[in-house]
Motif scaffolding. Structure first.
Motif, PDB file in Angstrom:
ATOM      1  N   LYS A  43      -4.842   3.268  -9.577  1.00  0.00           N
ATOM      2  CA  LYS A  43      -4.538   4.684  -9.599  1.00  0.00           C
ATOM      3  C   LYS A  43      -5.841   5.450  -9.519  1.00  0.00           C
ATOM      4  O   LYS A  43      -6.861   5.015 -10.032  1.00  0.00           O
ATOM      5  CB  LYS A  43      -3.800   5.039 -10.884  1.00  0.00           C
ATOM      6  CG  LYS A  43      -3.363   6.491 -10.959  1.00  0.00           C
ATOM      7  CD  LYS A  43      -2.580   6.747 -12.233  1.00  0.00           C
ATOM      8  CE  LYS A  43      -2.155   8.191 -12.334  1.00  0.00           C
ATOM      9  NZ  LYS A  43      -1.377   8.468 -13.571  1.00  0.00           N
ATOM     10  N   SER A  74      -1.361  -5.175  -0.220  1.00  0.00           N
ATOM     11  CA  SER A  74      -0.577  -4.339  -1.137  1.00  0.00           C
ATOM     12  C   SER A  74       0.707  -3.859  -0.501  1.00  0.00           C
ATOM     13  O   SER A  74       1.433  -3.079  -1.101  1.00  0.00           O
ATOM     14  CB  SER A  74      -1.408  -3.135  -1.586  1.00  0.00           C
ATOM     15  OG  SER A  74      -1.640  -2.260  -0.498  1.00  0.00           O
ATOM     16  N   HIS A 132     -11.570   5.514  -9.911  1.00  0.00           N
ATOM     17  CA  HIS A 132     -10.575   4.433  -9.751  1.00  0.00           C
ATOM     18  C   HIS A 132     -11.053   3.255 -10.582  1.00  0.00           C
ATOM     19  O   HIS A 132     -11.556   2.263 -10.062  1.00  0.00           O
ATOM     20  CB  HIS A 132     -10.374   4.067  -8.281  1.00  0.00           C
ATOM     21  CG  HIS A 132     -11.531   4.370  -7.387  1.00  0.00           C
ATOM     22  ND1 HIS A 132     -12.639   3.554  -7.276  1.00  0.00           N
ATOM     23  CD2 HIS A 132     -11.751   5.419  -6.550  1.00  0.00           C
ATOM     24  CE1 HIS A 132     -13.481   4.075  -6.407  1.00  0.00           C
ATOM     25  NE2 HIS A 132     -12.977   5.203  -5.950  1.00  0.00           N
ATOM     26  N   GLY A 135      -6.553   0.567  -1.976  1.00  0.00           N
ATOM     27  CA  GLY A 135      -5.559  -0.445  -1.678  1.00  0.00           C
ATOM     28  C   GLY A 135      -6.132  -1.475  -0.730  1.00  0.00           C
ATOM     29  O   GLY A 135      -7.204  -1.280  -0.159  1.00  0.00           O
ATOM     30  N   ASP A 136      -5.376  -2.547  -0.561  1.00  0.00           N
ATOM     31  CA  ASP A 136      -5.813  -3.572   0.386  1.00  0.00           C
ATOM     32  C   ASP A 136      -4.665  -3.966   1.292  1.00  0.00           C
ATOM     33  O   ASP A 136      -3.536  -3.531   1.120  1.00  0.00           O
ATOM     34  CB  ASP A 136      -6.388  -4.788  -0.343  1.00  0.00           C
ATOM     35  CG  ASP A 136      -5.339  -5.514  -1.182  1.00  0.00           C
ATOM     36  OD1 ASP A 136      -5.728  -6.321  -2.020  1.00  0.00           O
ATOM     37  OD2 ASP A 136      -4.126  -5.265  -0.994  1.00  0.00           O
ATOM     38  N   LEU A 149      -1.821  -2.127  -8.796  1.00  0.00           N
ATOM     39  CA  LEU A 149      -2.231  -1.110  -7.849  1.00  0.00           C
ATOM     40  C   LEU A 149      -3.105  -0.086  -8.570  1.00  0.00           C
ATOM     41  O   LEU A 149      -2.775   0.365  -9.638  1.00  0.00           O
ATOM     42  CB  LEU A 149      -1.019  -0.412  -7.248  1.00  0.00           C
ATOM     43  CG  LEU A 149      -0.114  -1.305  -6.403  1.00  0.00           C
ATOM     44  CD1 LEU A 149       1.158  -0.585  -6.042  1.00  0.00           C
ATOM     45  CD2 LEU A 149      -0.831  -1.767  -5.159  1.00  0.00           C
ATOM     46  N   TYR A 199       1.127  -1.741   1.585  1.00  0.00           N
ATOM     47  CA  TYR A 199       1.040  -0.303   1.767  1.00  0.00           C
ATOM     48  C   TYR A 199       1.684   0.468   0.625  1.00  0.00           C
ATOM     49  O   TYR A 199       2.070   1.608   0.786  1.00  0.00           O
ATOM     50  CB  TYR A 199       1.659   0.100   3.109  1.00  0.00           C
ATOM     51  CG  TYR A 199       0.849  -0.434   4.255  1.00  0.00           C
ATOM     52  CD1 TYR A 199       1.081  -1.697   4.760  1.00  0.00           C
ATOM     53  CD2 TYR A 199      -0.189   0.306   4.790  1.00  0.00           C
ATOM     54  CE1 TYR A 199       0.313  -2.209   5.786  1.00  0.00           C
ATOM     55  CE2 TYR A 199      -0.956  -0.201   5.824  1.00  0.00           C
ATOM     56  CZ  TYR A 199      -0.697  -1.458   6.311  1.00  0.00           C
ATOM     57  OH  TYR A 199      -1.456  -1.951   7.328  1.00  0.00           O
ATOM     58  N   GLN A 200       1.809  -0.161  -0.535  1.00  0.00           N
ATOM     59  CA  GLN A 200       2.348   0.555  -1.684  1.00  0.00           C
ATOM     60  C   GLN A 200       1.248   1.373  -2.333  1.00  0.00           C
ATOM     61  O   GLN A 200       0.947   1.237  -3.509  1.00  0.00           O
ATOM     62  CB  GLN A 200       2.961  -0.427  -2.670  1.00  0.00           C
ATOM     63  CG  GLN A 200       4.185  -1.119  -2.118  1.00  0.00           C
ATOM     64  CD  GLN A 200       4.673  -2.210  -3.042  1.00  0.00           C
ATOM     65  OE1 GLN A 200       3.970  -2.657  -3.923  1.00  0.00           O
ATOM     66  NE2 GLN A 200       5.888  -2.663  -2.825  1.00  0.00           N
ATOM     67  N   LEU A 201       0.620   2.184  -1.532  1.00  0.00           N
ATOM     68  CA  LEU A 201      -0.475   3.000  -2.020  1.00  0.00           C
ATOM     69  C   LEU A 201       0.054   4.120  -2.898  1.00  0.00           C
ATOM     70  O   LEU A 201       1.098   4.680  -2.638  1.00  0.00           O
ATOM     71  CB  LEU A 201      -1.248   3.585  -0.847  1.00  0.00           C
ATOM     72  CG  LEU A 201      -1.884   2.570   0.094  1.00  0.00           C
ATOM     73  CD1 LEU A 201      -2.472   3.263   1.292  1.00  0.00           C
ATOM     74  CD2 LEU A 201      -2.940   1.762  -0.632  1.00  0.00           C
ATOM     75  N   LEU A 213      -7.389   7.298  -1.956  1.00  0.00           N
ATOM     76  CA  LEU A 213      -6.496   6.180  -2.223  1.00  0.00           C
ATOM     77  C   LEU A 213      -7.274   4.886  -2.237  1.00  0.00           C
ATOM     78  O   LEU A 213      -8.269   4.734  -1.529  1.00  0.00           O
ATOM     79  CB  LEU A 213      -5.405   6.079  -1.163  1.00  0.00           C
ATOM     80  CG  LEU A 213      -4.373   7.195  -1.102  1.00  0.00           C
ATOM     81  CD1 LEU A 213      -4.815   8.282  -0.145  1.00  0.00           C
ATOM     82  CD2 LEU A 213      -3.035   6.653  -0.673  1.00  0.00           C
ATOM     83  N   ASP A 273      -5.236  -0.694   5.673  1.00  0.00           N
ATOM     84  CA  ASP A 273      -4.393   0.224   4.912  1.00  0.00           C
ATOM     85  C   ASP A 273      -4.567   1.674   5.334  1.00  0.00           C
ATOM     86  O   ASP A 273      -4.491   2.578   4.520  1.00  0.00           O
ATOM     87  CB  ASP A 273      -4.669   0.110   3.408  1.00  0.00           C
ATOM     88  CG  ASP A 273      -3.634  -0.792   2.741  1.00  0.00           C
ATOM     89  OD1 ASP A 273      -3.689  -0.951   1.521  1.00  0.00           O
ATOM     90  OD2 ASP A 273      -2.785  -1.336   3.463  1.00  0.00           O
ATOM     91  N   ASP A 331      -9.760  -4.245  -2.793  1.00  0.00           N
ATOM     92  CA  ASP A 331      -9.355  -2.868  -2.462  1.00  0.00           C
ATOM     93  C   ASP A 331     -10.418  -2.144  -1.639  1.00  0.00           C
ATOM     94  O   ASP A 331     -11.620  -2.230  -1.944  1.00  0.00           O
ATOM     95  CB  ASP A 331      -9.109  -2.064  -3.740  1.00  0.00           C
ATOM     96  CG  ASP A 331      -7.786  -2.408  -4.395  1.00  0.00           C
ATOM     97  OD1 ASP A 331      -7.594  -2.001  -5.563  1.00  0.00           O
ATOM     98  OD2 ASP A 331      -6.957  -3.056  -3.745  1.00  0.00           O
TER      99      ASP A 331
END
Lengths: 117, 111
Positions: free
Chosen positions: B3, B95, B24, B91-92, B1, B97-99, B89, A104, B31
């Motif tokens: 935040k 996801s 987080h 994420g994994d 996701l 890339y919907q970071l 950020l 990512d 993640d």
């Protein structure tokens, strides 16, 4: 890491017109992304562009307003259509950098600063 | 996701160590935590990424406690050129890339 260039670097446009922003990468990449960043604000993902398929748009962004092309693995364009002053922003292209040890991660272009009068 | 929450701004002086903490609380098992740096009129630049414990590279260190609900970016001996916005950020790879990009931390280094 990938080297990314964008054209134009900045532009001033009249409302109702359209602008196409180009993004060129120095290596083949699977995924390319388009972001918008208002001055002093954070980044908002517009869409993901994959070669050979239609772009995937995030909530609040539609293809008629932001058509995207991805003709090959090193190039993409974003068009901002029928512009209004609210479209004034910085538009950033990025690519997937996860081929290495990181997941990512993304590499970004320098951005295109758009002002709509 | 997940935040993230970071301080809006921080000030420090040249030669000091700067620590920026990011929370987080709803981080998922898969993640990773990634930090980016952004200078004015440039796109964000990847700094460091980690999953747990401590990661160090030539630019920074990243400290992640066992519960992974927070992380701290450590910049050793900062200089004026470290003045930038820093984004945390999570994420994994699943996801898409919907970071979620938070507001970031505006770091100002003074002489």
């Amino acid at each position: 890491s990938a080297v990314i260039s964008q054209k134009p670097s900045r532009d001033i446009c009249q409302r109702g017109t359209s602008l196409t922003i180009q993004c060129q990468v120095d290596s083949q990449v699977t995924m390319m992304f388009w972001y918008r960043q208002q001055p002093g604000q954070s980044l908002t993902l517009i869409a993901t562009a994959n070669q050979g398929s239609e772009a995937t748009y995030e909530s609040g962004f539609v293809i008629d307003k932001f058509p995207i092309s991805r003709p090959n693995l090193t190039f993409s364009t974003l068009t901002v259509s029928n512009m209004s002053p609210e479209d004034s922003s910085i538009y950033l292209c990025s690519v997937d950098g996860s081929s290495g040890a990181h997941t990512d991660t993304q590499y970004f272009g320098p951005g295109t600063r758009l002002t709509v009068l | 996701l997940a935040k993230t929450t970071q301080p809006i701004s921080m000030d420090s002086y040249e030669g000091q160590e700067v620590n920026i903490t990011c929370s987080h609380n709803n981080i998922a098992t898969n993640d990773y935590i990634t930090w980016y740096q952004q200078f004015p009129s440039q796109g964000p630049r990847f700094i460091i990424q980690g999953y747990k414990t401590k990661v160090t590279n030539e630019v920074a260190s990243l400290f992640i406690p066992a519960d992974r609900k927070s992380s701290t970016l450590s910049l050793p001996r900062v200089s004026l050129s470290d003045t930038a916005v820093y984004y945390c950020l999570v994420g994994d790879s699943g996801s898409n890339y919907q970071l979620i990009w938070g507001a970031g931390t505006k770091l100002i280094i003074k002489p």
